[in-house]
Design a protein around this motif. Structure first.
Motif, PDB file in Angstrom:
ATOM      1  N   PHE A 154       9.493  -5.367  -6.347  1.00 25.92           N
ATOM      2  CA  PHE A 154       9.008  -5.889  -7.449  1.00 25.92           C
ATOM      3  C   PHE A 154       7.412  -7.420  -6.823  1.00 25.92           C
ATOM      4  O   PHE A 154       7.474  -7.436  -7.767  1.00 25.92           O
ATOM      5  N   LEU A 155       8.480  -8.212  -5.835  1.00 27.87           N
ATOM      6  CA  LEU A 155       7.566  -8.976  -5.724  1.00 27.87           C
ATOM      7  C   LEU A 155       5.567  -8.221  -4.946  1.00 27.87           C
ATOM      8  O   LEU A 155       4.863  -9.034  -5.311  1.00 27.87           O
ATOM      9  N   VAL A 156       6.088  -7.302  -4.485  1.00 29.26           N
ATOM     10  CA  VAL A 156       4.547  -6.928  -4.019  1.00 29.26           C
ATOM     11  C   VAL A 156       4.112  -6.425  -4.601  1.00 29.26           C
ATOM     12  O   VAL A 156       2.719  -6.814  -4.755  1.00 29.26           O
ATOM     13  N   THR A 157       4.809  -6.099  -5.787  1.00 33.63           N
ATOM     14  CA  THR A 157       3.761  -5.318  -6.680  1.00 33.63           C
ATOM     15  C   THR A 157       3.010  -6.423  -7.767  1.00 33.63           C
ATOM     16  O   THR A 157       2.353  -6.238  -8.129  1.00 33.63           O
ATOM     17  N   ARG A 158       3.706  -7.260  -8.173  1.00 34.07           N
ATOM     18  CA  ARG A 158       3.286  -8.223  -8.990  1.00 34.07           C
ATOM     19  C   ARG A 158       2.684  -9.092  -7.712  1.00 34.07           C
ATOM     20  O   ARG A 158       1.552  -9.533  -8.013  1.00 34.07           O
ATOM     21  N   GLY A 205      -3.940  -4.726  -8.387  1.00 35.80           N
ATOM     22  CA  GLY A 205      -3.748  -3.622  -9.171  1.00 35.80           C
ATOM     23  C   GLY A 205      -3.095  -2.448  -8.845  1.00 35.80           C
ATOM     24  O   GLY A 205      -1.498  -2.536  -8.667  1.00 35.80           O
ATOM     25  N   VAL A 206      -3.853  -1.815  -9.118  1.00 37.24           N
ATOM     26  CA  VAL A 206      -4.668  -0.236  -9.164  1.00 37.24           C
ATOM     27  C   VAL A 206      -3.551   0.303  -7.273  1.00 37.24           C
ATOM     28  O   VAL A 206      -2.770   0.986  -7.008  1.00 37.24           O
ATOM     29  N   ALA A 207      -3.664  -1.296  -6.057  1.00 38.89           N
ATOM     30  CA  ALA A 207      -3.436  -0.987  -5.064  1.00 38.89           C
ATOM     31  C   ALA A 207      -2.041  -1.199  -5.027  1.00 38.89           C
ATOM     32  O   ALA A 207      -0.923  -0.411  -4.147  1.00 38.89           O
ATOM     33  N   GLY A 208      -1.375  -1.924  -5.061  1.00 40.84           N
ATOM     34  CA  GLY A 208       0.288  -2.344  -5.736  1.00 40.84           C
ATOM     35  C   GLY A 208       0.813  -1.531  -5.802  1.00 40.84           C
ATOM     36  O   GLY A 208       2.230  -0.669  -6.030  1.00 40.84           O
ATOM     37  N   LYS A 209       0.191  -0.991  -7.832  1.00 40.54           N
ATOM     38  CA  LYS A 209       1.203   0.452  -8.109  1.00 40.54           C
ATOM     39  C   LYS A 209       0.984   1.672  -7.752  1.00 40.54           C
ATOM     40  O   LYS A 209       2.288   2.184  -7.413  1.00 40.54           O
ATOM     41  N   SER A 210       0.302   1.805  -7.458  1.00 38.72           N
ATOM     42  CA  SER A 210      -0.399   3.553  -6.102  1.00 38.72           C
ATOM     43  C   SER A 210       0.206   3.298  -4.549  1.00 38.72           C
ATOM     44  O   SER A 210       0.115   4.410  -3.830  1.00 38.72           O
ATOM     45  N   ALA A 211       0.490   2.106  -3.846  1.00 39.09           N
ATOM     46  CA  ALA A 211       1.507   1.720  -2.601  1.00 39.09           C
ATOM     47  C   ALA A 211      -0.532   2.548  -1.859  1.00 39.09           C
ATOM     48  O   ALA A 211      -0.110   3.104  -0.853  1.00 39.09           O
ATOM     49  N   VAL A 213      -2.490   0.844   0.731  1.00 38.35           N
ATOM     50  CA  VAL A 213      -2.594  -0.331   1.986  1.00 38.35           C
ATOM     51  C   VAL A 213      -3.923  -1.554   1.706  1.00 38.35           C
ATOM     52  O   VAL A 213      -4.511  -1.435   0.700  1.00 38.35           O
ATOM     53  N   PRO A 214      -3.413  -2.601   1.803  1.00 37.25           N
ATOM     54  CA  PRO A 214      -2.383  -3.345   2.183  1.00 37.25           C
ATOM     55  C   PRO A 214      -0.978  -3.500   1.537  1.00 37.25           C
ATOM     56  O   PRO A 214      -0.416  -3.978   1.392  1.00 37.25           O
ATOM     57  N   LEU A 215      -1.112  -3.156   0.176  1.00 35.92           N
ATOM     58  CA  LEU A 215      -0.101  -3.280  -1.307  1.00 35.92           C
ATOM     59  C   LEU A 215       1.303  -1.870  -0.812  1.00 35.92           C
ATOM     60  O   LEU A 215       1.472  -1.959  -1.523  1.00 35.92           O
ATOM     61  N   HIS A 216       1.018  -1.795   0.243  1.00 39.16           N
ATOM     62  CA  HIS A 216       2.264  -0.291   0.532  1.00 39.16           C
ATOM     63  C   HIS A 216       3.716  -0.427   0.667  1.00 39.16           C
ATOM     64  O   HIS A 216       4.176   0.427   0.719  1.00 39.16           O
ATOM     65  N   THR A 217       3.776  -1.399   1.496  1.00 43.17           N
ATOM     66  CA  THR A 217       4.839  -1.624   2.282  1.00 43.17           C
ATOM     67  C   THR A 217       6.068  -1.618   1.621  1.00 43.17           C
ATOM     68  O   THR A 217       6.949  -1.317   1.932  1.00 43.17           O
ATOM     69  N   TRP A 218       5.179  -1.523   0.105  1.00 40.70           N
ATOM     70  CA  TRP A 218       7.295  -1.462  -1.239  1.00 40.70           C
ATOM     71  C   TRP A 218       7.528   0.416  -0.870  1.00 40.70           C
ATOM     72  O   TRP A 218       8.544  -0.048  -1.308  1.00 40.70           O
ATOM     73  N   LEU A 219       6.874   0.443  -0.969  1.00 42.85           N
ATOM     74  CA  LEU A 219       7.497   2.204  -1.206  1.00 42.85           C
ATOM     75  C   LEU A 219       7.959   2.553  -0.525  1.00 42.85           C
ATOM     76  O   LEU A 219       9.279   3.032  -0.755  1.00 42.85           O
ATOM     77  N   PRO A 220       8.096   2.494   1.001  1.00 44.53           N
ATOM     78  CA  PRO A 220       9.214   3.447   1.599  1.00 44.53           C
ATOM     79  C   PRO A 220      10.676   3.003   1.542  1.00 44.53           C
ATOM     80  O   PRO A 220      11.654   3.114   1.481  1.00 44.53           O
TER      81      PRO A 220
END
Length: 264
Positions: A154-158, A205-211, A213-220
């Motif tokens: 939640f926090l990473v994608t926000r 926003g695209v990087a967060g939602k589509s996981a 880098v650098p907002l990929h850490t939420w997906l695993p």
């Protein structure tokens, strides 16, 4: 098996019906809409309401074109697969009714993103998807690791979505409207700095939602949710939302060379 108490089997059966039947109807409607859009109807749009804001009005409108119709088929088919598979996968889970409701809400939000004719309407669907993702990853919240994974996603994608919202503001202010068609029409008259700034912010926003880098850490960590969620919704549907946004606003991104380099 059940976690934290016995399941109410009658409630589960009723929830399964409420989950699967609308998903079937949505899939059939999406297929019909796609057939209509791809065989000649082209683009159709309608505005439900215009919300005056004191400056730039928000038009609550929907848009059907070959792009949105095609992606809607993907969304509804995946959602139907998730709902059908989950009936067996979560048999005996006492929170199945709320789970199936969250999947249905996620599907509605993704369809709103796909069919939105206004950037702020798209943003509403985008954020509801994020909320549903949080609720579904933390489905078995009694396990501390699962609840932590939900909060992290939640926090990473926000974080990405803050940039996304400001990107919408930059485009709306420059175009004098939040309507996607108006924004695209105004792009040739915008300065290159405005277009690059807006698209780089949208890219957060695209990087967060589509996981990415650098907002990929939420997906695993999203694997803490039930398998149908991690395998189908996060792998097939949610990550496609970021790609869809770039496709929807492609003329805007096409005018921003540095953003395309970052995206590549």
């Amino acid at each position: 098996g059940a976690r934290g108490g016995a399941a109410d089997l009658t409630a589960d059966r009723r929830a399964a019906l409420i989950a699967v039947v609308p998903a079937v109807l949505s899939t059939l409607l999406a297929l019909w809409t796609a057939y209509t859009a791809l065989t000649g109807a082209g683009v159709s749009t309608g505005t439900l309401d215009v919300i005056p804001t004191g400056s730039l009005p928000i038009s609550v409108g929907l848009l059907v074109d070959p792009l949105s119709a095609s992606v809607a088929v993907l969304v509804t088919v995946v959602a139907l697969a998730v709902q059908v598979y989950s009936v067996g996968y979560l048999a005996g889970d006492r929170r199945y009714p709320s789970y199936s409701a969250f999947v249905s809400l996620f599907t509605s939000a993704m369809l709103l993103v796909v069919h939105a004719a206004d950037l702020l309407v798209l943003y509403v669907g985008w954020e509801v998807m994020g909320l549903c993702s949080y609720l579904l990853i933390g489905h078995w919240w009694e396990d501390r690791a699962n609840s932590r994974a939900a909060i992290k996603s939640f926090l990473v994608t926000r974080v990405g979505d803050v940039g996304f919202l400001f990107g919408i503001f930059v485009l709306g202010a420059a175009a004098g409207s939040f309507r996607i068609a108006d924004v695209i029409a105004e792009v040739p008259r915008m300065s290159s700095g405005t277009v690059v700034t807006a698209t780089l912010l949208l890219l957060a926003g695209v990087a967060g939602k589509s996981a990415q880098v650098p907002l990929h850490t939420w997906l695993p960590d999203a694997m803490a949710g039930p398998t149908p969620i991690s395998a189908l919704i996060h792998a097939a549907t949610m990550v496609a939302a970021g790609i869809f946004l770039v496709a929807r606003l492609h003329p805007v991104f096409a005018g921003a060379g540095p953003t395309l380099d970052v995206l590549a």
